[in-house]
Each structure stands twice: as C-alpha cells, then as structure tokens.
Design a protein around this motif. Sequence first.
Motif, PDB file in Angstrom:
ATOM      1  N   ALA A 137       0.819  -1.210   0.000  1.00 24.75           N
ATOM      2  CA  ALA A 137       0.000   0.000   0.000  1.00 24.75           C
ATOM      3  C   ALA A 137       0.853   1.260   0.000  1.00 24.75           C
ATOM      4  N   LEU A 138       1.871   1.317   0.848  1.00 23.75           N
ATOM      5  CA  LEU A 138       2.707   2.511   0.927  1.00 23.75           C
ATOM      6  C   LEU A 138       3.677   2.612  -0.240  1.00 23.75           C
ATOM      7  N   SER A 139       3.989   1.481  -0.870  1.00 23.88           N
ATOM      8  CA  SER A 139       4.917   1.481  -2.003  1.00 23.88           C
ATOM      9  C   SER A 139       4.232   1.866  -3.309  1.00 23.88           C
ATOM     10  N   ALA A 140       2.910   1.862  -3.321  1.00 26.70           N
ATOM     11  CA  ALA A 140       2.165   2.084  -4.566  1.00 26.70           C
ATOM     12  C   ALA A 140       2.428   3.453  -5.169  1.00 26.70           C
ATOM     13  N   ALA A 141       2.752   4.432  -4.331  1.00 24.92           N
ATOM     14  CA  ALA A 141       2.930   5.795  -4.819  1.00 24.92           C
ATOM     15  C   ALA A 141       4.293   6.042  -5.437  1.00 24.92           C
ATOM     16  N   GLY A 142       5.235   5.109  -5.295  1.00 23.16           N
ATOM     17  CA  GLY A 142       6.562   5.339  -5.866  1.00 23.16           C
ATOM     18  C   GLY A 142       7.630   4.464  -5.246  1.00 23.16           C
ATOM     19  N   SER A 143       8.453   5.040  -4.365  1.00 21.58           N
ATOM     20  CA  SER A 143       9.572   4.307  -3.772  1.00 21.58           C
ATOM     21  C   SER A 143       9.080   3.145  -2.924  1.00 21.58           C
TER      22      SER A 143
ATOM     23  N   GLU B 103      -2.307  15.552  15.757  1.00 18.86           N
ATOM     24  CA  GLU B 103      -3.001  14.378  16.282  1.00 18.86           C
ATOM     25  C   GLU B 103      -3.821  13.663  15.215  1.00 18.86           C
ATOM     26  N   ALA B 104      -4.445  14.403  14.307  1.00 19.16           N
ATOM     27  CA  ALA B 104      -5.231  13.788  13.247  1.00 19.16           C
ATOM     28  C   ALA B 104      -4.346  12.971  12.311  1.00 19.16           C
ATOM     29  N   GLU B 105      -3.145  13.454  12.044  1.00 17.63           N
ATOM     30  CA  GLU B 105      -2.214  12.718  11.180  1.00 17.63           C
ATOM     31  C   GLU B 105      -1.745  11.430  11.843  1.00 17.63           C
ATOM     32  N   ILE B 106      -1.507  11.488  13.160  1.00 17.03           N
ATOM     33  CA  ILE B 106      -1.114  10.275  13.883  1.00 17.03           C
ATOM     34  C   ILE B 106      -2.247   9.255  13.861  1.00 17.03           C
TER      35      ILE B 106
ATOM     36  N   ILE C 122       4.809   6.033   9.420  1.00 18.53           N
ATOM     37  CA  ILE C 122       3.779   5.783   8.409  1.00 18.53           C
ATOM     38  C   ILE C 122       2.936   7.033   8.207  1.00 18.53           C
ATOM     39  N   ALA C 123       2.583   7.690   9.297  1.00 19.14           N
ATOM     40  CA  ALA C 123       1.779   8.907   9.219  1.00 19.14           C
ATOM     41  C   ALA C 123       2.510  10.002   8.443  1.00 19.14           C
ATOM     42  N   ALA C 124       3.817  10.102   8.619  1.00 16.09           N
ATOM     43  CA  ALA C 124       4.591  11.117   7.897  1.00 16.09           C
ATOM     44  C   ALA C 124       4.548  10.878   6.392  1.00 16.09           C
ATOM     45  N   LEU C 125       4.608   9.621   5.991  1.00 18.65           N
ATOM     46  CA  LEU C 125       4.499   9.296   4.567  1.00 18.65           C
ATOM     47  C   LEU C 125       3.110   9.615   4.036  1.00 18.65           C
ATOM     48  N   LEU C 126       2.088   9.232   4.770  1.00 19.62           N
ATOM     49  CA  LEU C 126       0.715   9.483   4.332  1.00 19.62           C
ATOM     50  C   LEU C 126       0.435  10.976   4.208  1.00 19.62           C
ATOM     51  N   ALA C 127       1.020  11.770   5.104  1.00 19.47           N
ATOM     52  CA  ALA C 127       0.794  13.211   5.103  1.00 19.47           C
ATOM     53  C   ALA C 127       1.657  13.947   4.086  1.00 19.47           C
ATOM     54  N   GLY C 128       2.515  13.214   3.381  1.00 19.91           N
ATOM     55  CA  GLY C 128       3.383  13.837   2.385  1.00 19.91           C
ATOM     56  C   GLY C 128       4.449  14.735   2.980  1.00 19.91           C
ATOM     57  N   LYS C 129       4.872  14.444   4.195  1.00 19.18           N
ATOM     58  CA  LYS C 129       5.837  15.314   4.882  1.00 19.18           C
ATOM     59  C   LYS C 129       7.294  14.904   4.665  1.00 19.18           C
TER      60      LYS C 129
END
Length: 334
Positions: free
Chosen positions: A43-49, A272-275, A298-305
């Motif tokens: 799931a997390l790899s789907a966007a690229g790296s 908190e919402a990102e966590i 994981i949250a940092a990746l999802l948030a694009g940070k």
Amino acid sequence: MVVAAGLSQVPCGDGAVGLATIEAAQARIAGEVLRTPLIRSAALSAAGSPVHLKLETHQGTGSFKLRGATNAVLSLDPPARARGLVTASTGNHGRALAHAARAQGVRAVICMSRLVPANKVAAVEALGAEVRIVGRSQDEAQLEVARLVREEGLTEVPPFDHAAVVAGQGTIGLEIVADLADVALVLVPLSGGGLAAGVAAAVKGLRPQARVIGVSMRRGAAMQASLAAGRPVAVEEVETLADSLGGGIGLDNRLTFALCRDLLDGVVLLDEAEIAAGIRHVFAAEGEVVEGAGAVGIAALLAGKVEAHGPVAVVVSGGNIDAAAHRRIIEGAA
C-alpha cells in the motif's frame, strides 16, 4: 543535521556510540530479543519508492525497548544488578526493564507519571515489577528515581540517555541494512533520542549516504525543541496519541542530544489527526495493531511530509495501545 561520510563513532560525554558498540550489543542480546521482520508494504509502495516496515511490534514486550533494556542489564556487573534496578518510563521502557530484570531474577522499580495509560501500567505490574505513580510528567517521575538511587542504592537504567541503551536500540539499524542493503531513507520515532540516535549511528556507520529522519508529535516534542534551541530545553508534557514519545530529554542530557544533533538529517512533526490516520492505515492495510508512537513514520508518509528517492525503511516501534482507544481511533472517533 547531516553526518559526515564514513562516521563510525560519535564521541559524547557518556562515551562513544557507533558500529563497534552496537555490534557488541547485537551479540550480547542475541537469543534474548527477536530479530524482527522487515516487510514490504504494498500500500505505501504504490505511490513510488518501495517502503518497508520494521515491525518492532513483534517483540516479546510489544516494543523496541526490550533491546536497549536487555543490553543495559546484561552490561551491568553482578553487584549493580543485585542492588535492584530502577527507571522512569512512559510505559514501554518500564515493561522492557521489568522483563529483563525478571529474566535475571532481580528487583525492578518503575516510576511513571499519571499520564501513562492504564494498560501500560498493568503490563509492567504483570511482569512482577514495583510501580510508583508520581506526578504528571516523566520529569516528576525521574525525581523519584533519583531518590531511590540515593536512599536505597538502586541501580538506574535510564530509558534513553545511556550508552548501552542507545547501542541496544541501534541493533535495529544493523538489521535494516542487512535486510535492505540499498536503503535510502529511514524514518524513526523521536522522543528522548535513544532509538533515533542508535538507529542513525548504525545505519550511517554502514551506509553513510542514507538519510535518517526523526518523526514526532507536534504536542510536546522535547527533542525537536531542544535541537531548534541548540541545547536541551524543558517542554511541557501533554496528552497525545503518541504517548510513548512524551517527556523531556533532561536538561543535563549527556548523550542523545548530541547524537541526534549530529546524525539526524531532519525532524518531522505531526498533528493528532495525522497520527490517528497512521494508526488507521497500518491496521487496515497491514493488519497490524500499532500505538501512536509506532505509527508516526507511516503517518509522515501518508501526510506527504517526507520525500523518498529510493528504498524506505520505517521503524514501527511499538504496538502497546489500549484496546478501547484503538477501537475508537479505527472507528474515526479520534
């Protein structure tokens, strides 16, 4: 905060932490802790790296803390162990020290504040340790530790600012590079700095070109505030979904501040919402129950940070979340 290429030892007031000490820790704790899996996240790899998750949730005590506590206890001389052990903890280190003390047949006293979730207090007590609830911050709990050392002669095993603890946590970095030789980016939860410093020392000692980024909550991020100030500073400890990342780094910090300053390539802060989104994602996509502190990478990746240019390893540091709280988060109530 960028490390020079080829760095293998970082001198600090409490000695040096680098490949030699971390490799010695790996040999010392072999058979006492689990070599945790590094799994690819589709799931997390789907966007690229490609993204891989280092699942410290699988440790016997549910978090990475077992590594540092075990290495520290086994590094003590027998008389120091026999006097009994004491620490301040936001939960996971206390549980790990209780486990390591029971394995050696010695007394353990764990001092925690009233902000520590009840499930983590109960887990420490279940391992036979004595629990002292003191104040509303880890700094207040630390005052009780100092008293027990002074008046009862107990041996302190700090939760992060201790060379043997840092070296034990650093064994995670050795395993990451062994399993993902071309790792380009490591995301690691950041609190007092023992985990981040140990992982960074190991990863950069073996692969200097890799970036290591610390991830913390926005509310009460003591290490980030200290790095920004250029010295250890006090930060108010407040309630957060990433409760394991709470607490100060100690105004007299001897080790982890310097290591994080010299080794980390940056720090990312999350609301908190990102966590909560990270906790929900890892449960839905990976089938893993993870506490807030364990979900921050994981949250940092999802948030694009963070930007990834090559293979990513995310340290999922722990899974000791209260079941009712986890259910509320999964249902979108937090």
